[in-house]
Write a protein that holds these residues in place. Structure first.
Motif, short mmCIF file in Angstrom:
data_model
loop_
_atom_site.label_atom_id
_atom_site.label_comp_id
_atom_site.label_asym_id
_atom_site.label_seq_id
_atom_site.Cartn_x
_atom_site.Cartn_y
_atom_site.Cartn_z
N GLN A 13 -1.20 -6.41 -15.75
CA GLN A 13 -1.07 -5.87 -16.78
C GLN A 13 -1.36 -4.52 -16.74
O GLN A 13 -1.93 -4.07 -15.64
CB GLN A 13 -2.45 -6.58 -17.73
CG GLN A 13 -2.64 -7.46 -18.33
CD GLN A 13 -3.77 -8.26 -19.71
OE1 GLN A 13 -4.50 -7.33 -18.54
NE2 GLN A 13 -3.56 -8.39 -19.86
N ALA A 14 -1.24 -3.64 -17.72
CA ALA A 14 -1.08 -2.07 -17.07
C ALA A 14 -2.65 -1.51 -17.43
O ALA A 14 -3.39 -2.11 -17.57
CB ALA A 14 -1.11 -1.69 -18.93
N GLY A 15 -2.88 -0.44 -16.17
CA GLY A 15 -4.05 -0.17 -15.73
C GLY A 15 -4.52 -1.26 -13.94
O GLY A 15 -5.83 -1.04 -13.71
N GLY A 16 -3.70 -2.22 -13.75
CA GLY A 16 -3.61 -3.30 -12.43
C GLY A 16 -3.22 -2.10 -11.54
O GLY A 16 -3.31 -1.85 -11.23
N SER A 17 -3.97 -3.78 -10.94
CA SER A 17 -2.96 -2.74 -9.22
C SER A 17 -2.03 -4.23 -8.62
O SER A 17 -2.30 -4.95 -8.47
CB SER A 17 -4.36 -2.61 -8.40
OG SER A 17 -4.67 -1.77 -9.15
N LEU A 18 -1.24 -3.67 -7.11
CA LEU A 18 -0.86 -4.07 -6.97
C LEU A 18 -0.72 -3.06 -5.59
O LEU A 18 -0.46 -2.50 -4.57
CB LEU A 18 0.63 -4.75 -7.15
CG LEU A 18 0.81 -5.50 -8.39
CD1 LEU A 18 2.28 -5.58 -8.65
CD2 LEU A 18 0.43 -6.80 -7.38
N ARG A 19 -0.10 -4.03 -4.16
CA ARG A 19 0.02 -3.71 -2.89
C ARG A 19 0.53 -4.31 -2.62
O ARG A 19 1.40 -5.52 -1.86
CB ARG A 19 -1.20 -4.17 -2.40
CG ARG A 19 -0.54 -3.35 -0.94
CD ARG A 19 -1.72 -3.86 0.21
NE ARG A 19 -2.27 -3.03 2.08
CZ ARG A 19 -2.27 -3.36 2.99
NH1 ARG A 19 -2.83 -5.11 3.17
NH2 ARG A 19 -2.18 -2.13 3.65
N LEU A 20 2.16 -2.84 -2.69
CA LEU A 20 3.61 -4.26 -1.70
C LEU A 20 3.19 -4.22 -0.17
O LEU A 20 3.01 -2.89 0.34
CB LEU A 20 4.60 -3.37 -2.06
CG LEU A 20 4.48 -3.38 -3.86
CD1 LEU A 20 6.29 -2.94 -4.19
CD2 LEU A 20 4.88 -4.92 -4.47
N SER A 21 4.15 -4.84 0.33
CA SER A 21 3.85 -4.83 1.99
C SER A 21 5.90 -4.91 2.76
O SER A 21 6.61 -5.27 1.83
CB SER A 21 3.53 -6.14 3.16
OG SER A 21 1.89 -6.06 2.10
N CYS A 22 5.78 -4.22 3.30
CA CYS A 22 7.60 -4.45 4.23
C CYS A 22 7.46 -4.69 5.87
O CYS A 22 6.46 -3.71 6.19
CB CYS A 22 8.14 -3.02 4.04
SG CYS A 22 9.57 -3.27 4.53
N THR A 23 8.03 -5.16 5.53
CA THR A 23 8.06 -6.09 7.48
C THR A 23 9.75 -5.87 7.32
O THR A 23 10.57 -5.89 6.95
CB THR A 23 7.95 -7.24 7.90
OG1 THR A 23 8.51 -8.18 7.01
CG2 THR A 23 6.05 -7.48 7.00
N ALA A 24 9.81 -6.03 9.08
CA ALA A 24 11.46 -5.59 9.57
C ALA A 24 11.17 -6.98 10.92
O ALA A 24 10.10 -7.31 11.19
CB ALA A 24 11.70 -4.19 10.12
#
Length: 122
Positions: A13-24
């Protein structure tokens, strides 16, 4: 040749958070200049965040400043996204460049992940 994989996307929902990760795989992230881009439906891919080593600072898209934070360690690159808005909805891509740093143009990056979908509901 390095291969990038993003994770951490989802529906919030708007106002929320996410954490994206990138691995190689096939390479070490510390050997590359890294960045995050995003692409909304019908739109061009746009720069979101990168680190400008020569300036000692991170660079961000104006509309995400103060809400998104990029970080990295030896194994992963992260994008912490807070106070998310519906206009942040897009596929988010991790990108790596062999040369240069702090670049905001897609042409500077040779390697791209498949992307992770981020959807923000109002």
């Amino acid at each position: 040749q390095v291969q990038l994989v993003e994770s951490g996307g989802g529906l919030v929902q708007a106002g929320g958070s996410l954490r994206l990760s990138c691995t190689a795989s096939g390479g070490t992230l510390s050997s590359y200049a890294m960045a995050w881009f995003r692409q909304a439906p019908g739109e061009e891919r746009e720069f979101v965040a990168t680190m400008d080593w020569s300036a000692g600072r991170f660079r961000y898209l104006d509309s995400v400043k103060g809400r998104f934070t990029m970080s990295r360690d030896n194994a992963k690159v992260y994008l912490q996204m807070n106070s998310l808005k519906p206009e942040d909805t897009a596929v988010y891509f991790c990108a790596a460049a062999q040369w240069g740093n702090g670049r905001v143009d897609t042409s500077a990056y040779q390697y791209w992940g498949q992307g992770t979908q981020v959807t923000i509901s109002s």
